[in-house]
Design an enzyme around this catalytic site. Structure first.
Site, PDB file in Angstrom:
ATOM      1  N   LYS A  30      -0.080  -8.184   5.504  1.00 48.21           N
ATOM      2  CA  LYS A  30       0.343  -7.827   6.857  1.00 48.21           C
ATOM      3  C   LYS A  30      -0.851  -7.427   7.716  1.00 48.21           C
ATOM      4  O   LYS A  30      -0.852  -7.676   8.915  1.00 48.21           O
ATOM      5  CB  LYS A  30       1.384  -6.718   6.829  1.00 48.21           C
ATOM      6  CG  LYS A  30       0.846  -5.390   6.400  1.00 48.21           C
ATOM      7  CD  LYS A  30       1.952  -4.362   6.350  1.00 48.21           C
ATOM      8  CE  LYS A  30       1.603  -3.255   5.398  1.00 48.21           C
ATOM      9  NZ  LYS A  30       0.948  -2.119   6.003  1.00 48.21           N
ATOM     10  N   THR A  31      -1.853  -6.849   7.089  1.00 51.21           N
ATOM     11  CA  THR A  31      -3.034  -6.500   7.886  1.00 51.21           C
ATOM     12  C   THR A  31      -3.725  -7.784   8.348  1.00 51.21           C
ATOM     13  O   THR A  31      -4.159  -7.884   9.499  1.00 51.21           O
ATOM     14  CB  THR A  31      -4.013  -5.638   7.068  1.00 51.21           C
ATOM     15  OG1 THR A  31      -3.275  -4.565   6.487  1.00 51.21           O
ATOM     16  CG2 THR A  31      -5.090  -5.069   7.939  1.00 51.21           C
ATOM     17  N   ASP A 216       2.090  -0.564  12.905  1.00 55.54           N
ATOM     18  CA  ASP A 216       2.040  -0.794  11.462  1.00 55.54           C
ATOM     19  C   ASP A 216       2.800   0.326  10.747  1.00 55.54           C
ATOM     20  O   ASP A 216       3.017   1.395  11.312  1.00 55.54           O
ATOM     21  CB  ASP A 216       0.566  -0.796  11.024  1.00 55.54           C
ATOM     22  CG  ASP A 216       0.401  -1.367   9.628  1.00 55.54           C
ATOM     23  OD1 ASP A 216       1.398  -1.898   9.086  1.00 55.54           O
ATOM     24  OD2 ASP A 216      -0.718  -1.287   9.080  1.00 55.54           O
ATOM     25  N   GLU A 217       3.180   0.102   9.500  1.00 56.45           N
ATOM     26  CA  GLU A 217       3.919   1.110   8.708  1.00 56.45           C
ATOM     27  C   GLU A 217       5.101   1.647   9.500  1.00 56.45           C
ATOM     28  O   GLU A 217       5.360   2.854   9.529  1.00 56.45           O
ATOM     29  CB  GLU A 217       2.990   2.266   8.294  1.00 56.45           C
ATOM     30  CG  GLU A 217       1.733   1.853   7.551  1.00 56.45           C
ATOM     31  CD  GLU A 217       1.985   1.469   6.095  1.00 56.45           C
ATOM     32  OE1 GLU A 217       3.162   1.378   5.683  1.00 56.45           O
ATOM     33  OE2 GLU A 217       0.996   1.218   5.383  1.00 56.45           O
ATOM     34  N   GLN A 247       9.077   0.872   1.343  1.00 58.71           N
ATOM     35  CA  GLN A 247       7.919   1.753   1.242  1.00 58.71           C
ATOM     36  C   GLN A 247       8.034   2.964   2.155  1.00 58.71           C
ATOM     37  O   GLN A 247       7.040   3.584   2.510  1.00 58.71           O
ATOM     38  CB  GLN A 247       6.637   0.986   1.557  1.00 58.71           C
ATOM     39  CG  GLN A 247       6.328  -0.076   0.522  1.00 58.71           C
ATOM     40  CD  GLN A 247       4.974  -0.732   0.771  1.00 58.71           C
ATOM     41  OE1 GLN A 247       3.943  -0.106   0.676  1.00 58.71           O
ATOM     42  NE2 GLN A 247       5.005  -2.012   1.099  1.00 58.71           N
ATOM     43  N   ARG A 600       0.390  -0.714  -5.877  1.00 67.47           N
ATOM     44  CA  ARG A 600      -1.021  -0.530  -5.528  1.00 67.47           C
ATOM     45  C   ARG A 600      -1.916  -1.323  -6.461  1.00 67.47           C
ATOM     46  O   ARG A 600      -3.089  -1.553  -6.177  1.00 67.47           O
ATOM     47  CB  ARG A 600      -1.450   0.952  -5.615  1.00 67.47           C
ATOM     48  CG  ARG A 600      -0.784   1.938  -4.660  1.00 67.47           C
ATOM     49  CD  ARG A 600      -0.761   1.486  -3.247  1.00 67.47           C
ATOM     50  NE  ARG A 600       0.483   0.785  -2.954  1.00 67.47           N
ATOM     51  CZ  ARG A 600       0.676   0.018  -1.902  1.00 67.47           C
ATOM     52  NH1 ARG A 600      -0.301  -0.178  -1.037  1.00 67.47           N
ATOM     53  NH2 ARG A 600       1.828  -0.602  -1.699  1.00 67.47           N
TER      54      ARG A 600
END
Length: 773
Positions: A30-31, A216-217, A247, A600
DNA sequence: TAGTTGGGTTTTTTT
DNA sequence: AACCCAACTA
């Protein structure tokens, strides 16, 4: 430029106009998508000035800036890529005066807020034994996250005594902050929304400016942040939110998962894009993550996939105690690093609570592994740093009573509580700030000879202020430390502690120098600003090969080749609180946390758990985490340790909160939530036996098991050793039993250990083993 | 006013 | 086990 993107990513990049919801699974790039989206906007001729991207941490913002610059060359300068809090500070520094603050307001951290609240409670005669400051503050924080101002809070509290008191405290707290010209973290968001709502002109200018907004997030935004975004984006705004409901792990600080789940409801014409290909993890790791998260209900349906190989199996390790766990993890990472020192930087140890870091850290020191513990006590909340900053803040904004009071007697100047109270009284009477009252100390009759000490303090601050005209800030800090003889404050400490503090002050000076190198024109206020919003994770520099130790929360958004998850035990992760909670959503949030943790890992994942662990000074016997049991066995290289009794549910239970895997003695047979017995400290009888799913009423819950139970620790009965016997303890080694007496629930045994001396402990959980001679 | 002690409480996670 | 606070002593 877009060759590296997959179809879905391209779709999100190209959908520049109108609202866009991008559901981006963990590791789905996504980044990459966001940076390319910004690049694409610029390529289409959008002025960088018109773009805003909001990230979760300053670190993420910095990385995104870098990546954008790399894509387009150095011209992303005027794009706002920042966090919510930083953007709000920037806006408020310009316009706070329009809602009744000075533009150089102070920002209060949690510590500061607590001090203010202590004061408030005193003034309002709130008994903090009954209603704790913490509780009040968290209620206030929750209200602010929901944009509920004091008067509305009071209205809602009508009839409820407790809430009524909190409402009063909220009101008083807010007034205190305002008169100190200060805002807390939550204010930064709430006041910006207030500003936008109150001042059409300001809102209009920002709406015109930020024509393209990305968040974002997004799953971790709260109501206030959502409102802020809505206001900024306006009716026709080009708003692109990116997130993953799986998340969402910040409910405790107000994150509202509905923001993402209902986005399409708020914006019916939203383009929805799903990024489901995971580029990060091996298939085994991804399968494990999927298996765990699939136990949650009420999530957006999605399935992450990868074309990567299976990779190694997930490693599962059982230890007797936390010490051995730490030993193992440190030695494993040491092993990797000795092969290739670069590997240190690819390893991370993640855990649920900060308290777990200490033992790990000790072992890392022992093994000589380069490491960094992220989090715990924030650098800027250390005592000596806060003191120095309080000096600087006083020099910058003397209206900030709290900072003045913090340092007025640090180091000791013989200015005590009585004097301070008298000054405050005078200040109140004449509607002055505390510092203004200090300036008139000579006029306060009740002070007597204490007045001279105050005038000395005031003139010292004046001198510092004038020195700032002729010297740099880093020099000034040295001058402050020297001239106040600041270090004398720590006379009673050990050399080691003092050294640590000096190191920290030096570190602060380094940070000041570094800051002014980048921002030569910056004022003191600018620096204080910068410092107020730094998270620990922001301080982790790239390219330094050292292992990271941090909570799972801090690890959000990061990835590592090798991840070690420590403390995978029920009671720790998921925490007791969520296990016993009657709200099933709580355990779901923990499960999302487990999902974040697992995802992660890129190459290897090692899950660790220990049979016994000290938690808050109490030895606990925990069952393996239900999240471990939710991972299909085939993905693991080891079986989950067999519980003592066979009647336990099989792995993979999803309704685990419906049946508690074990119970405290207080609830046996009652089937109810355990209720702490008032006035009674938990006795060792409540020690959780090491069983998984023993079930309610199970005898083993009482520790009355036969076989390999705690040796010699059969509760209710006399242990198999007696006074005069030699015994062995897991941690303390061998010793002589010098006393043994029956207590209310258990035998109390006193042992004189060869190594560590005399200890008194309860037989049931001392696990003493008799040594036959 | 400063320093010490004892009792009570606490943390799960953080901008 | 660590921290914080109130009460007590010097």
């Amino acid at each position: 430029m877009f060759d590296t993107l997959n179809e879905e990513q391209k779709k999100a990049v190209l959908a520049t106009e109108g609202p866009v919801l991008c559901l981006a699974g963990a590791g789905s790039g996504k980044t990459r998508m966001l940076t390319h989206r910004i690049a694409y906007l610029l390529e289409r001729g959008v002025d960088p000035y018109n773009i805003m991207a909001i990230t979760f941490t300053n670190k993420a913002a910095g990385e995104m800036k870098e990546r954008v610059d790399r894509l387009i060359g150095e011209n992303g300068g005027s794009i706002w890529i920042t966090t919510f809090h930083s953007s709000c500070v920037r806006i408020l520094r310009r316009y706070a005066d329009r809602i009744g603050y000075d533009n150089n307001f102070s920002i209060y951290d949690t510590d500061d807020s607590k001090s203010v609240m202590r004061d408030v409670c005193k003034r309002l005669r709130i008994d903090t034994k009954i209603l704790r400051e913490r509780a009040i503050l968290s209620a206030i924080s929750g209200a602010k996250d929901e944009l509920v101002p004091p008067d509305e809070f009071r209205a809602r509290a009508a009839g409820d005594f407790r809430m009524g008191r909190i409402a009063e405290a909220y009101d008083e707290y807010q007034k205190t902050l305002k008169s100190s010209n200060a805002m807390d973290f939550d204010d930064l968001i709430m006041k910006t929304v207030e500003l936008f709502k109150a001042d059409g002109e300001v809102l209009d200018s920002y709406q015109k400016r930020f024509r393209y907004i990305m968040v974002d997030e997004y799953q971790d935004t709260n109501t206030a942040q959502f409102q802020l975004i809505r206001l900024l984006a306006g009716e026709k705004g080009n708003l692109c939110v990116v997130g993953d409901d799986d998340q969402s792990i910040y409910k405790f600080r107000g994150a509202n998962i509905r923001n993402i789940l209902d986005f399409e409801h708020y914006y019916p014409d939203a383009t929805v894009v799903r990024l489901e290909q995971n580029y990060r993890s091996t298939r085994n790791i991804l399968d494990a993550a999927n298996a765990v998260i699939s136990n949650n209900v009420g999530r957006k349906d999605k399935s992450l996939w990868t074309d990567k190989d299976k990779g190694e199996q997930i490693h599962l390790k059982l230890f007797d105690n936390a010490y051995e766990e730490a030993e193992y993890i440190a030695s494993e990472i040491g092993r990797r690093g000795r092969k290739d020192p670069g590997e240190f930087g690819n390893c991370a140890v993640l855990y649920r609570t900060n308290a777990q870091s200490r033992m790990l850290e000790e072992r890392f020191v022992y093994e000589g592994i380069p490491y960094k513990v992220v989090g715990g006590v924030n650098f800027y909340s250390r005592r000596e740093i806060k003191d120095i900053l309080a000096y600087l803040r006083t020099i910058d904004n003397a209206r900030d009573d709290l900072q003045v009071k913090r340092i007025i007697n640090v180091p000791r100047r013989g200015i005590g509580a009585t004097t301070i109270a008298k000054v405050q009284e005078y200040a109140d009477a004449y509607a002055l700030s505390f510092y203004e009252a200090l300036e008139r100390a000579d006029e306060i009759p009740s002070l007597g000879k204490a007045a001279s000490k105050l005038t000395a303090f005031v003139s010292m601050i004046r001198v510092f202020r004038s020195k700032l005209e002729v010297m740099t800030l880093d020099k000034l800090v040295r001058v402050i430390v020297d001239e106040t003889d600041y270090m004398s404050e720590f006379d009673s400490e050990t050399d080691e502690e003092i050294e640590g503090r000096i190191e920290n002050i030096d570190e602060l000076i380094n940070k000041i120098v570094a800051f002014y190198e980048v921002n030569p024109e910056a004022t003191l206020g600018d620096f204080l600003n910068e410092v107020a919003l730094v998270a620990d994770i922001d301080e982790v520099e790239e390219g330094v090969p050292r292992a990271l130790l941090m909570t799972i929360h801090s690890a959000k958004g990061l990835e590592f080749d090798h991840v070690y998850l420590a403390g995978m035990e029920d009671g720790l992760f998921p925490s007791d609180m969520t296990i016993t909670s009657d709200n099933p959503q709580d355990i779901e949030e923990e499960r999302r946390l487990a999902y974040v943790a697992i995802t992660r890992a890129k190459e290897t994942l090692t899950l660790c758990y220990a049979r016994t662990r000290m938690i808050r000074g109490e030895t606990r016997y925990n069952a393996p985490s239900r999240f471990v049991r939710e991972i299909p066995e085939i993905l693991l290289d080891n079986r989950v340790a067999k519980p003592r009794r066979e009647e336990e549910p099989s792995p993979g239970i999803s309704d685990s909160f419906a049946r508690k895997p074990y119970s405290s003695p207080y609830e046996i047979g009652s089937g109810r939530k355990p209720v702490a017995v008032p006035g009674k400290k938990e006795t060792p009888a409540s020690v959780k036996p090491y069983i998984a799913g023993g079930g309610l009423g199970s005898l083993s819950a009482l520790g009355v098991t036969k076989g390999p139970g705690p040796v010699g620790g059969v509760k209710g009965g006399k242990p198999d050793y007696d006074i005069g016997d030699r015994v062995r303890h897991v941690k303390f080694g061998e010793g002589l039993v010098t006393d043994l007496e029956p207590g209310p629930r258990d035998y109390k045994v006193t042992v004189d250990f060869d190594e560590v001396g005399q200890k008194v402990m309860y037989a049931a959980f001392a696990k003493l083993e008799k040594i036959e001679i």
